[in-house]
Design a protein around this motif. Structure first.
Motif, PDB file in Angstrom:
ATOM      1  N   HIS A  35    -125.927  56.396  14.921  1.00 24.65           N
ATOM      2  CA  HIS A  35    -127.078  56.074  15.759  1.00 24.65           C
ATOM      3  C   HIS A  35    -127.152  57.070  16.924  1.00 24.65           C
ATOM      4  O   HIS A  35    -126.130  57.627  17.343  1.00 24.65           O
ATOM      5  CB  HIS A  35    -126.961  54.628  16.279  1.00 24.65           C
ATOM      6  CG  HIS A  35    -128.197  54.179  16.994  1.00 24.65           C
ATOM      7  ND1 HIS A  35    -128.324  54.248  18.369  1.00 24.65           N
ATOM      8  CD2 HIS A  35    -129.371  53.691  16.527  1.00 24.65           C
ATOM      9  CE1 HIS A  35    -129.535  53.810  18.702  1.00 24.65           C
ATOM     10  NE2 HIS A  35    -130.186  53.468  17.605  1.00 24.65           N
ATOM     11  N   PHE A  58    -124.016  45.231  13.915  1.00 25.26           N
ATOM     12  CA  PHE A  58    -125.192  44.763  13.160  1.00 25.26           C
ATOM     13  C   PHE A  58    -125.765  45.889  12.294  1.00 25.26           C
ATOM     14  O   PHE A  58    -126.357  45.634  11.238  1.00 25.26           O
ATOM     15  CB  PHE A  58    -126.254  44.145  14.090  1.00 25.26           C
ATOM     16  CG  PHE A  58    -127.089  45.140  14.868  1.00 25.26           C
ATOM     17  CD1 PHE A  58    -128.164  45.793  14.282  1.00 25.26           C
ATOM     18  CD2 PHE A  58    -126.804  45.414  16.197  1.00 25.26           C
ATOM     19  CE1 PHE A  58    -128.939  46.701  14.993  1.00 25.26           C
ATOM     20  CE2 PHE A  58    -127.575  46.311  16.923  1.00 25.26           C
ATOM     21  CZ  PHE A  58    -128.639  46.961  16.318  1.00 25.26           C
ATOM     22  N   MET A  59    -125.581  47.134  12.728  1.00 25.65           N
ATOM     23  CA  MET A  59    -126.107  48.267  11.949  1.00 25.65           C
ATOM     24  C   MET A  59    -125.293  48.459  10.673  1.00 25.65           C
ATOM     25  O   MET A  59    -125.849  48.666   9.590  1.00 25.65           O
ATOM     26  CB  MET A  59    -126.075  49.539  12.802  1.00 25.65           C
ATOM     27  CG  MET A  59    -126.971  49.461  14.004  1.00 25.65           C
ATOM     28  SD  MET A  59    -126.846  50.922  15.050  1.00 25.65           S
ATOM     29  CE  MET A  59    -128.194  50.582  16.179  1.00 25.65           C
ATOM     30  N   SER A 105    -137.385  48.168  16.435  1.00 24.73           N
ATOM     31  CA  SER A 105    -138.329  48.506  17.499  1.00 24.73           C
ATOM     32  C   SER A 105    -139.432  49.432  16.993  1.00 24.73           C
ATOM     33  O   SER A 105    -140.516  49.455  17.543  1.00 24.73           O
ATOM     34  CB  SER A 105    -137.594  49.128  18.684  1.00 24.73           C
ATOM     35  OG  SER A 105    -136.880  50.254  18.247  1.00 24.73           O
ATOM     36  N   HIS A 146    -130.784  47.943  28.737  1.00 25.80           N
ATOM     37  CA  HIS A 146    -132.200  48.185  29.039  1.00 25.80           C
ATOM     38  C   HIS A 146    -132.703  47.313  30.187  1.00 25.80           C
ATOM     39  O   HIS A 146    -133.556  47.742  30.962  1.00 25.80           O
ATOM     40  CB  HIS A 146    -133.044  47.994  27.772  1.00 25.80           C
ATOM     41  CG  HIS A 146    -132.820  49.105  26.779  1.00 25.80           C
ATOM     42  ND1 HIS A 146    -131.789  49.090  25.872  1.00 25.80           N
ATOM     43  CD2 HIS A 146    -133.459  50.288  26.613  1.00 25.80           C
ATOM     44  CE1 HIS A 146    -131.810  50.213  25.168  1.00 25.80           C
ATOM     45  NE2 HIS A 146    -132.832  50.957  25.588  1.00 25.80           N
ATOM     46  N   GLU A 193    -137.097  47.562  24.656  1.00 25.19           N
ATOM     47  CA  GLU A 193    -136.150  46.544  25.128  1.00 25.19           C
ATOM     48  C   GLU A 193    -136.140  46.481  26.658  1.00 25.19           C
ATOM     49  O   GLU A 193    -135.492  45.607  27.237  1.00 25.19           O
ATOM     50  CB  GLU A 193    -134.731  46.861  24.649  1.00 25.19           C
ATOM     51  CG  GLU A 193    -134.511  46.558  23.185  1.00 25.19           C
ATOM     52  CD  GLU A 193    -133.116  46.937  22.717  1.00 25.19           C
ATOM     53  OE1 GLU A 193    -132.246  47.219  23.551  1.00 25.19           O
ATOM     54  OE2 GLU A 193    -132.906  46.964  21.499  1.00 25.19           O
ATOM     55  N   SER A 233    -139.253  53.470  19.840  1.00 29.42           N
ATOM     56  CA  SER A 233    -137.833  53.415  19.463  1.00 29.42           C
ATOM     57  C   SER A 233    -137.148  54.719  19.869  1.00 29.42           C
ATOM     58  O   SER A 233    -137.808  55.669  20.313  1.00 29.42           O
ATOM     59  CB  SER A 233    -137.724  53.232  17.951  1.00 29.42           C
ATOM     60  OG  SER A 233    -138.015  54.453  17.299  1.00 29.42           O
ATOM     61  N   THR A 234    -135.852  54.799  19.652  1.00 30.05           N
ATOM     62  CA  THR A 234    -135.128  56.031  20.013  1.00 30.05           C
ATOM     63  C   THR A 234    -135.719  57.241  19.285  1.00 30.05           C
ATOM     64  O   THR A 234    -135.989  58.268  19.907  1.00 30.05           O
ATOM     65  CB  THR A 234    -133.626  55.882  19.690  1.00 30.05           C
ATOM     66  OG1 THR A 234    -133.473  55.435  18.345  1.00 30.05           O
ATOM     67  CG2 THR A 234    -132.956  54.895  20.618  1.00 30.05           C
TER      68      THR A 234
HETATM   69  P1  13P Z   1    -133.577  51.815  17.923  1.00 32.43           P
HETATM   70  O1  13P Z   1    -133.905  51.050  16.702  1.00 32.43           O
HETATM   71  O2  13P Z   1    -134.762  52.228  18.712  1.00 32.43           O
HETATM   72  O3  13P Z   1    -132.715  52.987  17.591  1.00 32.43           O
HETATM   73  O4  13P Z   1    -132.764  50.857  18.924  1.00 32.43           O
HETATM   74  C1  13P Z   1    -131.554  50.267  18.645  1.00 32.43           C
HETATM   75  C2  13P Z   1    -130.959  49.683  19.825  1.00 32.43           C
HETATM   76  O5  13P Z   1    -129.878  49.133  19.801  1.00 32.43           O
HETATM   77  C3  13P Z   1    -131.691  49.756  21.079  1.00 32.43           C
HETATM   78  O6  13P Z   1    -130.897  49.326  22.124  1.00 32.43           O
END
Ligand code: 13P
Ligand code: SF4
Length: 303
Positions: free
Chosen positions: A23, A62-63, A128, A174, A199, A213-214
């Motif tokens: 990530h 969780f990922m 997101s 966040h 977030e 998102s990121t």
């Molecule tokens: P993204 O799905 O935007 O990468 O965000 C994951 C996350 O944990 C944001 O805090």
């Protein structure tokens, strides 16, 4: 960066048929040795396509769980088994049952930042980057959005035709980005654009030029004609932002943009995990089967 360590990781990757997913919030030196780096949505999608026998996951649990649920036959090894997102534990099975009993026409929409057990009780997952699109495509009128209150409220603004029931979950990283700090950053860089993760709290979103998102933040900055940006998300994204845009300037809003769980993942832990092929992530078979349904529904609806 330790060149010997990197060399060894690369060699073991080939020998043991491993693919590394990371990530954007993990350290830059870990992002550099990964085969795929992305946001939660991209990492879920790519996990369904990789050919290698083992996925080594550099991120929070969780990922890794989503990767395992989507690929039950693959081995998933976590670079750090204790890297866990606190938000993933902020809603209970009891609360979901209460809302289901109260509303007849309700969809439980579960932000992927949730445990496998909670996903197993949900109708559809979102990230997101796809939450707005997915919620627009759900047939139910009532949406119980779990667990993130901030993302839920942001999505509700964009999909006014639905009736939202919010939960009180949050991301401490966040939430810690305060509007006063963003205003301060804007004052010192008045011509910078503010790019923000959903977030963040609503007052921060209202000060922003772009919310995403990121990956979307990185894409936006890369495609933009502007060359100065204030970044309201975890500091890990600065690595890719600067790699892709060496001539642009990126500003943080303070020391709180740091996810201690993502930062548990280090290069030496990646090497150790690769050598030992553990800690392996395992999940209950019944939970995996049930959690697969909302994850697959997300992949379908988000397309
Ligand atoms: P993204 O799905 O935007 O990468 O965000 C994951 C996350 O944990 C944001 O805090
Ligand atoms: Fe969880 Fe927040 Fe860290 Fe993302 S940044 S993994 S939501 S604690």
């Amino acid at each position: 960066m330790d060149k010997m360590m990197v060399q060894k990781i690369k060699q073991l990757k080939e020998e043991k048929d491993v693919v590394i997913l990371a990530h954007y919030y993990v350290d830059g030196e870990v992002q550099q040795i990964a085969d795929y780096v992305g946001d939660s949505y991209y990492l879920s999608k790519i996990a369904t396509k990789v050919k290698e026998k083992t996925i080594l996951f550099c991120g929070v649990s969780f990922m890794g769980e989503s990767a395992k649920i989507l690929n039950p036959e693959k081995k998933v090894v976590m670079a750090d088994e204790y890297a866990d997102c606190p938000m993933a534990h902020m809603v209970t099975a009891e609360r979901i049952a209460e809302v289901r009993a109260e509303y007849k026409d309700v969809a439980v929409v579960c932000y992927v930042n949730s445990t496998a057990e909670i996903k197993a009780l949900s109708d559809v997952c979102v990230t997101s980057s796809n939450a707005i699109r997915v919620v627009q495509r759900i047939k139910e009128k009532n949406i119980f959005f779990i667990p993130d209150n901030n993302l839920g409220r942001y999505v509700a603004q964009k999909v006014p035709e639905k009736n939202f029931i919010f939960h009180d979950g949050f991301c401490h990283v966040h939430k810690g980005i305060e509007a006063a700090a963003v205003l301060e950053a804007k004052k010192s860089q008045p011509d910078a654009l503010v790019l923000t993760h959903p977030e963040c709290t609503m007052d921060v979103l209202e000060l922003s030029d772009f919310v995403g998102s990121t990956s979307e933040i990185i894409d936006y900055a890369t495609k933009s004609d502007h060359n100065k940006f204030i970044i309201c998300t975890e500091m890990g994204v600065f690595f890719e932002l600067m790699q892709k845009n060496p001539d642009k300037k990126f500003y943080s809003v303070g020391h709180r943009q740091f996810c201690p769980n993502m930062k548990r993942v280090t290069l030496d832990k990646v090497l150790e995990a690769m050598e030992k092929m553990e800690p392996e992530l395992t999940l209950d078979a019944d939970i995996m089967e049930k959690a697969l349904i909302p994850l697959q529904k997300m992949l379908e609806l988000a397309e």
